[in-house]
Design an enzyme around this catalytic site. Structure first.
Site, mmCIF file in Angstrom:
data_model
loop_
_atom_site.group_PDB
_atom_site.id
_atom_site.type_symbol
_atom_site.label_atom_id
_atom_site.label_comp_id
_atom_site.label_asym_id
_atom_site.label_seq_id
_atom_site.Cartn_x
_atom_site.Cartn_y
_atom_site.Cartn_z
ATOM 1 N N ASN A 10 0.850 -1.187 0.000
ATOM 2 C CA ASN A 10 0.000 0.000 0.000
ATOM 3 C C ASN A 10 0.893 1.247 0.000
ATOM 4 O OD1 ASN A 10 -1.405 2.264 1.115
ATOM 5 N ND2 ASN A 10 -3.072 0.914 1.694
ATOM 6 N N ASP A 12 -0.141 4.508 -0.040
ATOM 7 C CA ASP A 12 -0.855 5.730 0.371
ATOM 8 C C ASP A 12 0.057 6.744 1.059
ATOM 9 O OD1 ASP A 12 -3.152 4.473 -0.452
ATOM 10 O OD2 ASP A 12 -3.964 4.175 1.570
ATOM 11 N N HIS A 13 0.939 6.233 1.925
ATOM 12 C CA HIS A 13 1.657 7.172 2.786
ATOM 13 C C HIS A 13 2.875 7.807 2.124
ATOM 14 C CE1 HIS A 13 -1.365 6.715 5.670
ATOM 15 N NE2 HIS A 13 -1.234 5.401 5.662
ATOM 16 N N ARG A 21 3.521 18.812 2.125
ATOM 17 C CA ARG A 21 4.148 20.038 1.648
ATOM 18 C C ARG A 21 3.535 20.566 0.369
ATOM 19 N NH1 ARG A 21 9.349 20.979 3.831
ATOM 20 N NH2 ARG A 21 9.510 22.632 2.303
ATOM 21 N N HIS A 46 -5.648 3.660 -1.563
ATOM 22 C CA HIS A 46 -6.968 4.051 -1.051
ATOM 23 C C HIS A 46 -7.267 5.475 -1.512
ATOM 24 C CE1 HIS A 46 -9.680 4.431 2.817
ATOM 25 N NE2 HIS A 46 -10.325 4.745 1.706
ATOM 26 N N ARG A 48 -9.374 8.194 -0.927
ATOM 27 C CA ARG A 48 -10.351 8.621 0.085
ATOM 28 C C ARG A 48 -11.210 9.751 -0.467
ATOM 29 N NH1 ARG A 48 -8.917 6.656 5.564
ATOM 30 N NH2 ARG A 48 -10.701 7.879 6.221
ATOM 31 N N ARG A 52 -7.047 12.856 1.028
ATOM 32 C CA ARG A 52 -5.981 13.316 1.923
ATOM 33 C C ARG A 52 -4.610 12.759 1.539
ATOM 34 N NH1 ARG A 52 -7.520 10.125 7.455
ATOM 35 N NH2 ARG A 52 -9.492 11.179 7.081
ATOM 36 N N HIS A 53 -4.587 11.614 0.864
ATOM 37 C CA HIS A 53 -3.267 11.139 0.381
ATOM 38 C C HIS A 53 -3.315 10.870 -1.127
ATOM 39 C CE1 HIS A 53 -5.213 7.413 1.614
ATOM 40 N NE2 HIS A 53 -4.921 7.565 2.897
ATOM 41 N N GLU A 73 -8.764 0.671 -3.032
ATOM 42 C CA GLU A 73 -9.622 0.729 -1.840
ATOM 43 C C GLU A 73 -10.475 1.976 -1.929
ATOM 44 O OE1 GLU A 73 -7.239 0.890 1.621
ATOM 45 O OE2 GLU A 73 -6.422 -1.098 1.324
ATOM 46 N N THR A 103 -7.303 6.702 10.330
ATOM 47 C CA THR A 103 -7.137 5.605 9.390
ATOM 48 C C THR A 103 -8.421 4.776 9.433
ATOM 49 O OG1 THR A 103 -5.733 3.730 8.785
ATOM 50 C CG2 THR A 103 -6.004 4.149 11.138
ATOM 51 N N THR A 104 -8.497 3.732 8.597
ATOM 52 C CA THR A 104 -9.723 2.934 8.543
ATOM 53 C C THR A 104 -9.850 2.148 9.848
ATOM 54 O OG1 THR A 104 -9.235 2.761 6.198
ATOM 55 C CG2 THR A 104 -11.031 1.408 7.040
ATOM 56 N N GLU A 154 -11.376 -9.154 3.112
ATOM 57 C CA GLU A 154 -10.091 -8.804 3.732
ATOM 58 C C GLU A 154 -10.358 -8.627 5.217
ATOM 59 O OE1 GLU A 154 -7.413 -6.213 1.744
ATOM 60 O OE2 GLU A 154 -6.552 -5.475 3.627
ATOM 61 N N HIS A 197 -3.874 -4.388 7.663
ATOM 62 C CA HIS A 197 -3.990 -3.170 8.462
ATOM 63 C C HIS A 197 -3.086 -3.268 9.694
ATOM 64 C CE1 HIS A 197 -5.387 0.604 10.013
ATOM 65 N NE2 HIS A 197 -6.015 0.789 8.876
ATOM 66 N N GLY A 198 -2.130 -2.358 9.731
ATOM 67 C CA GLY A 198 -1.258 -2.231 10.894
ATOM 68 C C GLY A 198 -0.174 -3.291 11.003
ATOM 69 N N GLY A 219 1.124 -1.357 4.319
ATOM 70 C CA GLY A 219 1.586 -0.069 3.820
ATOM 71 C C GLY A 219 2.334 0.771 4.825
ATOM 72 N N HIS A 220 1.634 1.261 5.842
ATOM 73 C CA HIS A 220 2.181 2.295 6.710
ATOM 74 C C HIS A 220 3.534 1.902 7.295
ATOM 75 C CE1 HIS A 220 2.270 4.654 10.570
ATOM 76 N NE2 HIS A 220 2.078 5.606 9.686
HETATM 77 N N1 PXP Z 1 -6.030 -3.089 3.981
HETATM 78 C C1 PXP Z 1 -6.979 -2.138 4.014
HETATM 79 C C2 PXP Z 1 -8.363 -2.507 3.592
HETATM 80 C C3 PXP Z 1 -6.671 -0.819 4.394
HETATM 81 O O1 PXP Z 1 -7.637 0.117 4.426
HETATM 82 C C4 PXP Z 1 -5.334 -0.496 4.706
HETATM 83 C C5 PXP Z 1 -4.966 0.914 5.040
HETATM 84 O O2 PXP Z 1 -5.246 1.743 3.966
HETATM 85 C C6 PXP Z 1 -4.377 -1.517 4.657
HETATM 86 C C7 PXP Z 1 -4.762 -2.813 4.311
HETATM 87 C C8 PXP Z 1 -2.948 -1.267 4.958
HETATM 88 O O3 PXP Z 1 -2.807 -0.879 6.297
HETATM 89 P P1 PXP Z 1 -1.430 -0.327 6.812
HETATM 90 O O4 PXP Z 1 -1.115 0.889 6.018
HETATM 91 O O5 PXP Z 1 -1.679 -0.058 8.251
HETATM 92 O O6 PXP Z 1 -0.395 -1.419 6.590
#
Ligand code: PXP
Length: 247
Positions: A10, A12-13, A21, A46, A48, A52-53, A73, A103-104, A154, A197-198, A219-220
Site C-alpha cells: 500500500n 498511500d503514505h 508540503r 486508497h 479517500r 488526503r493522500h 480501496e 485511518t480505517t 479482507e 492493516h497495521g 503499507g504504513h
Molecule cells: N487493507 C486495508 C483494507 C486498508 O484500508 C489499509 C490501510 O489503507 C491496509 C490494508 C494497509 O494498512 P497499513 O497501512 O496499516 O499497513
C-alpha cells in the site's frame, strides 16, 4: 493448502508525505514501480473521499504504469463507483470511511447495509473487478459478505496489531484466534481471504501462517521502514518473514 501468499504494498503514505508540503514529490507511482521491482505482487491504494493522500491523478498514473494488479480501496459511494468503473482495476476493496478518522478504524458493517452493498458491487463485478470487502473477524460480517456476492473478504488486523503494540498479549492472542477461525470460515464459504492493516515485522508472521489467507496488504509500516533501510530492502524483509511463516 498453503498456496503462495501474495504481498500487496500500500503506497498511500508516500502520498501523505508529498501532500504534507503540497509538492510533486515523493511520487507514489514511482514508489509503486519500485515496490513492483522489489517483488510486490500487487499495489494497493486508497482513494479517500477527502483525497488526503492518494489523488485521482495518482490512480491514473498507477493504472497506466503498473504491470502488477492494482487493488483500489474505496468507500461505497456513487462517486467512487464511477471512478472504479472508469478504470476497472483488477480489484476493488470496499472499506468504511469516516472523515474524522486517522485511518480505517473498523471493518465494514456489511450485514446492516446488505441490500445497498449488493447493488453497489454488482456493476463492479460485471465490469470484471474482483470485489473485496474489508471486515472485522466476525461471522455475521463474513456471512453477509458471502451473501452479497463478494469474491474476497479482507480481514481487519488492526485490533490484533494494536493489542500487540500495547502489550495486551492475552487479548491479542484471542483476536488472533478470531482471525484464524474467520479465515477458515470465510474460505469454507467460498470466499478468498486477504488480511491487512497495521501489520509490522513483529505481527506479520502469525497472520501469514493462516493457510487460507492468500494476500496481505501492508503499507504504513513499510513506508516508515523505508526511511531507514530503503523501500526495496524493507519489502524484501517483509516478504522473507511471510515466507518463513508459510513454511
Ligand atoms: N487493507 C486495508 C483494507 C486498508 O484500508 C489499509 C490501510 O489503507 C491496509 C490494508 C494497509 O494498512 P497499513 O497501512 O496499516 O499497513
Amino acid at each position: 493448502m498453503t498456496g503462495k501468499l501474495r504481498l500487496g504494498v500500500n503506497i498511500d503514505h508516500v502520498a501523505t508525505v508529498r501532500n504534507a508540503r503540497g509538492s510533486a514529490y515523493p511520487d507514489p507511482v514511482r514508489a509503486a514501480k519500485l515496490a513492483e521491482e522489489a517483488g510486490a505482487d500487487g499495489i494497493t491504494a486508497h482513494l479517500r473521499e477527502d483525497r488526503r493522500h492518494i489523488s485521482d491523478a495518482d490512480i491514473d498514473g498507477l493504472m497506466e504504469s503498473l504491470t502488477v494488479p492494482l487493488n483500489l480501496e474505496m468507500a461505497a459511494t456513487d462517486e467512487m463507483q464511477a471512478i472504479a468503473l472508469r478504470h476497472k482495476p483488477h480489484a476493488v476493496c470496499i472499506v468504511p470511511e469516516k472523515r474524522e478518522e486517522r485511518t480505517t478504524e473498523g471493518g465494514l458493517e456489511v450485514a446492516k447495509d446488505e441490500n445497498r452493498l449488493a447493488h453497489f458491487i454488482a456493476p463492479l463485478r460485471d465490469a470484471g473487478c474482483r470485489v473485496s470487502i474489508f471486515i472485522a473477524a466476525d461471522p455475521v460480517q463474513v456471512e453477509a459478505a458471502a451473501r452479497i456476492g463478494a469474491a474476497v473478504v479482507e480481514l481487519h488486523t488492526g485490533a490484533y496489531c494494536d493489542l500487540h503494540a500495547e502489550g495486551r498479549f492475552e487479548e491479542r492472542d484471542a483476536e488472533l484466534q478470531r482471525l484464524r477461525e474467520m479465515s477458515a470460515y470465510a474460505h469454507g464459504l467460498g470466499l478468498e481471504v486477504h488480511a491487512g492493516h497495521g501489520l509490522t515485522y513483529d505481527t506479520v508472521g502469525p497472520v501469514a501462517a493462516f493457510p487460507e489467507v492468500r494476500e496481505l496488504n501492508i503499507g504504513h509500516f513499510l513506508i516508515g521502514e523505508a526511511i531507514f533501510r530503503g523501500l526495496t530492502p524493507a519489502i524484501a524483509e517483509m516478504r522473507r518473514l511471510m515466507d518463513v511463516a508459510r513454511d
